[in-house]
Scaffold this motif. Structure first.
Motif, PDB file in Angstrom:
ATOM      1  N   VAL A   1       0.839  -1.206   0.000  1.00  8.95           N
ATOM      2  CA  VAL A   1       0.000   0.000   0.000  1.00  8.95           C
ATOM      3  C   VAL A   1       0.874   1.257   0.000  1.00  8.95           C
ATOM      4  CG1 VAL A   1      -1.590   1.365   1.411  1.00  8.95           C
ATOM      5  CG2 VAL A   1      -2.036  -1.057   1.045  1.00  8.95           C
ATOM      6  N   ILE A   2       1.960   1.238   0.759  1.00 12.83           N
ATOM      7  CA  ILE A   2       2.868   2.389   0.791  1.00 12.83           C
ATOM      8  C   ILE A   2       3.516   2.592  -0.575  1.00 12.83           C
ATOM      9  CG2 ILE A   2       5.021   3.270   1.764  1.00 12.83           C
ATOM     10  CD1 ILE A   2       4.236   1.929   4.394  1.00 12.83           C
ATOM     11  N   ILE A   3       3.908   1.491  -1.219  1.00  6.11           N
ATOM     12  CA  ILE A   3       4.468   1.581  -2.575  1.00  6.11           C
ATOM     13  C   ILE A   3       3.464   2.243  -3.514  1.00  6.11           C
ATOM     14  CG2 ILE A   3       4.975   0.188  -4.619  1.00  6.11           C
ATOM     15  CD1 ILE A   3       7.352   0.274  -3.027  1.00  6.11           C
ATOM     16  N   ASN A   4       2.223   1.781  -3.461  1.00 11.86           N
ATOM     17  CA  ASN A   4       1.191   2.340  -4.336  1.00 11.86           C
ATOM     18  C   ASN A   4       0.971   3.818  -4.045  1.00 11.86           C
ATOM     19  OD1 ASN A   4      -0.764   2.099  -6.389  1.00 11.86           O
ATOM     20  ND2 ASN A   4      -2.404   1.832  -4.903  1.00 11.86           N
TER      21      ASN A   4
ATOM     22  N   LEU B   1       0.292  -0.004 -12.549  1.00 12.41           N
ATOM     23  CA  LEU B   1       0.878  -1.327 -12.328  1.00 12.41           C
ATOM     24  C   LEU B   1       0.892  -1.712 -10.860  1.00 12.41           C
ATOM     25  CD1 LEU B   1       2.327  -3.774 -13.539  1.00 12.41           C
ATOM     26  CD2 LEU B   1       4.470  -2.484 -13.408  1.00 12.41           C
ATOM     27  N   ALA B   2       1.128  -0.736  -9.990  1.00 15.05           N
ATOM     28  CA  ALA B   2       1.227  -1.042  -8.560  1.00 15.05           C
ATOM     29  C   ALA B   2      -0.119  -1.411  -7.946  1.00 15.05           C
ATOM     30  CB  ALA B   2       1.821   0.152  -7.817  1.00 15.05           C
ATOM     31  N   THR B   3      -1.194  -0.782  -8.398  1.00 16.72           N
ATOM     32  CA  THR B   3      -2.514  -1.035  -7.795  1.00 16.72           C
ATOM     33  C   THR B   3      -2.956  -2.488  -7.919  1.00 16.72           C
ATOM     34  OG1 THR B   3      -3.176   1.269  -8.126  1.00 16.72           O
ATOM     35  CG2 THR B   3      -4.935  -0.349  -7.784  1.00 16.72           C
ATOM     36  N   PRO B   4      -2.912  -3.100  -9.116  1.00 15.53           N
ATOM     37  CA  PRO B   4      -3.279  -4.524  -9.172  1.00 15.53           C
ATOM     38  C   PRO B   4      -2.326  -5.417  -8.393  1.00 15.53           C
ATOM     39  CG  PRO B   4      -2.428  -3.772 -11.288  1.00 15.53           C
ATOM     40  CD  PRO B   4      -2.660  -2.557 -10.462  1.00 15.53           C
ATOM     41  N   ALA B   5      -1.064  -5.002  -8.270  1.00 15.87           N
ATOM     42  CA  ALA B   5      -0.121  -5.791  -7.479  1.00 15.87           C
ATOM     43  C   ALA B   5      -0.527  -5.800  -6.012  1.00 15.87           C
ATOM     44  CB  ALA B   5       1.293  -5.219  -7.639  1.00 15.87           C
ATOM     45  N   VAL B   6      -1.027  -4.667  -5.515  1.00 15.34           N
ATOM     46  CA  VAL B   6      -1.525  -4.608  -4.133  1.00 15.34           C
ATOM     47  C   VAL B   6      -2.682  -5.596  -3.962  1.00 15.34           C
ATOM     48  CG1 VAL B   6      -2.673  -3.171  -2.409  1.00 15.34           C
ATOM     49  CG2 VAL B   6      -0.815  -2.216  -3.779  1.00 15.34           C
ATOM     50  N   ASN B   7      -3.588  -5.600  -4.927  1.00 18.13           N
ATOM     51  CA  ASN B   7      -4.731  -6.522  -4.852  1.00 18.13           C
ATOM     52  C   ASN B   7      -4.281  -7.977  -4.847  1.00 18.13           C
ATOM     53  OD1 ASN B   7      -6.424  -4.297  -4.914  1.00 18.13           O
ATOM     54  ND2 ASN B   7      -6.705  -4.376  -7.123  1.00 18.13           N
TER      55      ASN B   7
ATOM     56  N   VAL C   1       5.279  -9.631  -6.962  1.00 15.95           N
ATOM     57  CA  VAL C   1       6.654  -9.227  -6.648  1.00 15.95           C
ATOM     58  C   VAL C   1       7.269  -8.457  -7.808  1.00 15.95           C
ATOM     59  CG1 VAL C   1       8.976 -10.046  -6.157  1.00 15.95           C
ATOM     60  CG2 VAL C   1       7.021 -11.128  -5.053  1.00 15.95           C
ATOM     61  N   ARG C   2       7.218  -9.051  -8.976  1.00 17.23           N
ATOM     62  CA  ARG C   2       7.837  -8.407 -10.142  1.00 17.23           C
ATOM     63  C   ARG C   2       7.113  -7.120 -10.514  1.00 17.23           C
ATOM     64  NH1 ARG C   2       8.903 -11.151 -16.113  1.00 17.23           N
ATOM     65  NH2 ARG C   2      10.067  -9.378 -16.989  1.00 17.23           N
ATOM     66  N   ALA C   3       5.786  -7.120 -10.374  1.00 21.75           N
ATOM     67  CA  ALA C   3       5.019  -5.913 -10.702  1.00 21.75           C
ATOM     68  C   ALA C   3       5.426  -4.751  -9.810  1.00 21.75           C
ATOM     69  CB  ALA C   3       3.523  -6.192 -10.570  1.00 21.75           C
ATOM     70  N   LEU C   4       5.585  -5.003  -8.520  1.00 18.13           N
ATOM     71  CA  LEU C   4       6.011  -3.949  -7.601  1.00 18.13           C
ATOM     72  C   LEU C   4       7.458  -3.532  -7.877  1.00 18.13           C
ATOM     73  CD1 LEU C   4       4.410  -5.268  -4.298  1.00 18.13           C
ATOM     74  CD2 LEU C   4       3.743  -3.212  -5.561  1.00 18.13           C
TER      75      LEU C   4
END
Length: 219
Positions: free
Chosen positions: A37-40, A136-142, A96-99
């Motif tokens: 979440v912080i990354i996003n 890209l980060a938002t779906p990775a959070v999900n 992992v890779r997406a983030l």
């Protein structure tokens, strides 16, 4: 889709049968979600930072309010348009890779914006391209939530994830106001990019303990 695996190498169902393992699993999941979440939020941060430092940017680049508003809107336009293709890419890559990719994108665009935004055109283009990072980060959070949080706790996890824009907006207001006159708006963008890049290293280390994160498919 394979069963999510805990950090001990067991399935989550097996981990839950042992109270101690259950606590470790929950703690690991909470850390994963929080860091993702912080990354996003940091990927979203540049758009709000541009708004928080709008007066300084406009004065330096000789922009009017309409042009600056268009530049900020471009960030969200690209983030919206890129949402589906980026989600598909995240689904193939895994969380992992997406983030790992979203964070360097945000870092790169923040640095390019700080160093190369010398006119209205360059500001609009660079801020717009920065919108690819949250797409890209938002779906990775999900994906992190789906793979590391128990079903009965997922609504809470998604509620926490939805605070990313609010957190980014709050931090932009605080940081922009406090440091704008001290280090300048360009240095603030560089600092934002460095921060998201550094935090992504910790996210990768934690998430990799949950192989299930890589295998969860959202579509």
């Amino acid at each position: 889709c394979s069963k999510p695996i805990s950090s001990t190498g067991q399935s989550t169902e097996d981990a839950r049968s042992d109270p101690a393992k259950t606590v470790r699993y929950r703690n690991s999941g909470a850390i994963q979600v929080l860091l993702a979440v912080i990354i996003n939020a940091l990927c979203i941060f540049p758009s709000f930072l541009a708004g928080a430092t709008a007066s300084v940017i406009a004065a330096e680049l000789h922009l009017d309010a309409v042009t600056l508003g268009f530049a900020i809107s471009g960030f969200w336009l690209v983030a919206s348009v890129a949402a589906y293709p980026m989600a598909s890419r995240a689904n193939r890559w895994g969380a992992v890779r997406a983030l790992r990719v979203a964070s360097p994108i945000s870092f790169l665009m923040c640095v390019l914006l700080a160093c190369g935004a010398r006119s209205a055109g360059t500001l609009v283009i660079m801020l717009a391209l920065a919108g690819c990072a949250p797409a890209l980060a938002t779906p990775a959070v999900n994906m992190v939530i789906m793979s590391s949080v128990q079903v009965r706790r997922r609504s809470t996890a998604f509620a926490v994830a939805s605070t990313s824009p609010v957190f980014a907006l709050m931090m932009a207001g605080i940081v922009g106001s406090a440091l704008e006159s001290v280090i300048g708006w360009r240095a603030l963008f560089v600092l934002s990019g460095i921060t998201v890049l550094l935090i992504s290293l910790f996210v990768a280390d934690v998430v990799e303990k949950q192989p299930g994160v890589e295998k969860i498919e959202l579509v």
